[in-house]
Design a protein around this motif. Structure first.
Motif, PDB file in Angstrom:
ATOM      1  N   TYR A  78       0.850  -1.201   0.000  1.00 52.52           N
ATOM      2  CA  TYR A  78       0.000   0.000   0.000  1.00 52.52           C
ATOM      3  C   TYR A  78       0.883   1.247   0.000  1.00 52.52           C
ATOM      4  O   TYR A  78       0.628   2.204  -0.731  1.00 52.52           O
ATOM      5  N   LEU A  79       1.911   1.194   0.844  1.00 51.59           N
ATOM      6  CA  LEU A  79       2.822   2.338   0.928  1.00 51.59           C
ATOM      7  C   LEU A  79       3.460   2.616  -0.432  1.00 51.59           C
ATOM      8  O   LEU A  79       3.518   3.756  -0.902  1.00 51.59           O
ATOM      9  N   LEU A 135       1.268   7.125  -6.343  1.00 50.89           N
ATOM     10  CA  LEU A 135       0.134   8.020  -6.599  1.00 50.89           C
ATOM     11  C   LEU A 135       0.510   9.466  -6.305  1.00 50.89           C
ATOM     12  O   LEU A 135       0.175  10.370  -7.074  1.00 50.89           O
ATOM     13  N   THR A 136       1.208   9.703  -5.190  1.00 52.78           N
ATOM     14  CA  THR A 136       1.579  11.085  -4.875  1.00 52.78           C
ATOM     15  C   THR A 136       2.581  11.614  -5.897  1.00 52.78           C
ATOM     16  O   THR A 136       2.519  12.784  -6.262  1.00 52.78           O
ATOM     17  N   ARG A 137       3.476  10.753  -6.360  1.00 50.30           N
ATOM     18  CA  ARG A 137       4.406  11.211  -7.401  1.00 50.30           C
ATOM     19  C   ARG A 137       3.648  11.591  -8.671  1.00 50.30           C
ATOM     20  O   ARG A 137       4.070  12.464  -9.425  1.00 50.30           O
ATOM     21  N   ALA A 138       2.514  10.913  -8.896  1.00 54.70           N
ATOM     22  CA  ALA A 138       1.688  11.240 -10.062  1.00 54.70           C
ATOM     23  C   ALA A 138       0.788  12.444  -9.801  1.00 54.70           C
ATOM     24  O   ALA A 138       0.009  12.839 -10.661  1.00 54.70           O
ATOM     25  N   GLY A 139       0.873  13.019  -8.585  1.00 54.46           N
ATOM     26  CA  GLY A 139       0.144  14.244  -8.306  1.00 54.46           C
ATOM     27  C   GLY A 139      -1.198  14.067  -7.620  1.00 54.46           C
ATOM     28  O   GLY A 139      -1.914  15.047  -7.385  1.00 54.46           O
ATOM     29  N   ARG A 196      -6.401  10.533   2.399  1.00 58.37           N
ATOM     30  CA  ARG A 196      -5.463  11.560   1.962  1.00 58.37           C
ATOM     31  C   ARG A 196      -4.114  10.870   1.827  1.00 58.37           C
ATOM     32  O   ARG A 196      -3.557  10.348   2.800  1.00 58.37           O
ATOM     33  N   CYS A 197      -3.569  10.857   0.620  1.00 58.88           N
ATOM     34  CA  CYS A 197      -2.401  10.021   0.328  1.00 58.88           C
ATOM     35  C   CYS A 197      -1.238  10.303   1.278  1.00 58.88           C
ATOM     36  O   CYS A 197      -0.664   9.391   1.878  1.00 58.88           O
ATOM     37  N   HIS A 198      -0.865  11.585   1.408  1.00 59.24           N
ATOM     38  CA  HIS A 198       0.296  11.906   2.242  1.00 59.24           C
ATOM     39  C   HIS A 198       0.072  11.494   3.690  1.00 59.24           C
ATOM     40  O   HIS A 198       0.981  10.996   4.351  1.00 59.24           O
ATOM     41  N   GLU A 199      -1.156  11.674   4.142  1.00 59.97           N
ATOM     42  CA  GLU A 199      -1.457  11.318   5.525  1.00 59.97           C
ATOM     43  C   GLU A 199      -1.352   9.805   5.723  1.00 59.97           C
ATOM     44  O   GLU A 199      -0.747   9.327   6.697  1.00 59.97           O
TER      45      GLU A 199
END
Lengths: 223, 223
Positions: free
Chosen positions: B28-29, B35-39, B77-80
């Motif tokens: 998952y990580l 996903l976050t790298r993709a924005g 929330r992805c970063h969270e």
């Protein structure tokens, strides 16, 4: 190593055989080969268990999935059990293997001597870098990935190792699938999307370290 | 990857958390980081599941072992969630890691960029070869194994990677244990004998291929 996650190891063990059992078969094989190198001709489930931190009962139970092994009063004949386990694992004959990606990891894998002993031989390397295509690395010819299908058919290759950067892994996998690959050992830290008839085992080194981290942190908290 | 075999992965997950769950947390990580790298700022268990070939319910069930995550109508929330999973895995802070053995595999591991992104940094390399001891490899200083205890204490190293030949692995592990190591990622194709308070994860590349072989052979037989 095998786990229940979908991508790290999408193995489908035959009906009724837990994946952990198949993984332990590999450990038994490795230990038996070490015993024979040490000159031993026979061993017992108890002895094997001691070497592996398992009970003899566990080993007997695992093997019982596949038949009857060993002799009363003797135990297992090492060479015979090695042959039997290799037969179960499908490594009685050497598998010709393709390696895609001849960067640092790819080269390290080519230099690794442990594959041939266990029934795997990298017979062809594929890359897109024209500086290496056409040459040999560690004595193995390097082809362009455009030649995958031809070379795999000629050399009857069914298994491949993907050791390309993450961004190139899915494309490499797609090409392998087009070329008829049946199993992929994937070192790229990405989730490959593959058809159901292609098996994949993933080795993500950071994930291994994360699992270690989790165990160490939680052992200390629980202590 | 994590399995139930004793040596390939002798993890002890905290009471009640299956090892497969911890392994999926790592997946998952990895996916969330992509996903976050993709924005992307948010995602859902359904979407994550699609990317990983899992159901959303599986993901929610896995995460529920560790608390409550996500927001109604928003999802995660992805970063969270990345921060939360890193916290669970113990990788919120970077682990300084020792590497023992600077042969081909060791060098490939040093060149691998994937560790630092996930919270691991090799800060010291150990070997017995006087041709490399005292030098740097990939910018990392190489010490003699006799210095293990001192360097590990100075640099607060608790995790180590063993990338030495099979015949040298147990001795390397013994020295790491004497130096107070808590977790070992072992690439040598041998069964390490370690005290109960040291966790080990093993990566035996031939075993990974054997598992692939077994799956391919049996899929064809069952087809």
């Amino acid at each position: 190593m095998i786990d229940d996650s979908p991508r790290q190891s999408a193995l489908n063990a035959p009906e009724g055989v837990p994946k952990a059992v198949v993984n332990r078969l590999s450990l038994y094989l490795r230990e038996l080969q070490q015993l024979t190198r040490a000159g031993l001709e026979t061993t017992s489930s108890t002895r094997l268990g001691e070497l592996l931190g398992l009970t003899g009962a566990q080993i007997r139970k695992d093997l019982a999935y596949f038949g009857q092994f060993g002799y009363p009063g003797i135990g297992y004949r090492c060479h015979e059990l090695i042959d039997q386990i290799r037969n179960i694992l499908g490594t009685s004959h050497t598998w010709p293997v393709a390696l895609v990606g001849v960067g640092n990891l790819g080269r390290a894998l080519l230099r690794y001597k442990g594959f041939s002993l266990r029934g795997f031989e990298v017979v062809a390397v594929f890359d897109v870098d024209h500086n290496v295509v056409g040459s040999e690395v560690e004595g193995i010819p390097v082809f362009h990935v455009d030649e995958l299908a031809d070379v795999m058919r000629q050399r009857q290759i069914r298994l491949a190792i993907v050791a390309v950067p993450a961004a190139a892994a899915q494309k490499a996998a797609d090409r392998l699938v087009e070329a008829g690959v049946e199993g992929i050992l994937n070192f790229a830290p990405v989730t490959l999307s593959l058809p159901a008839n292609v098996t994949t085992v993933g080795v993500d080194l950071a994930i291994e370290l994360e699992q270690l981290s989790f165990a160490v942190v939680n052992r200390n908290e629980n202590a």
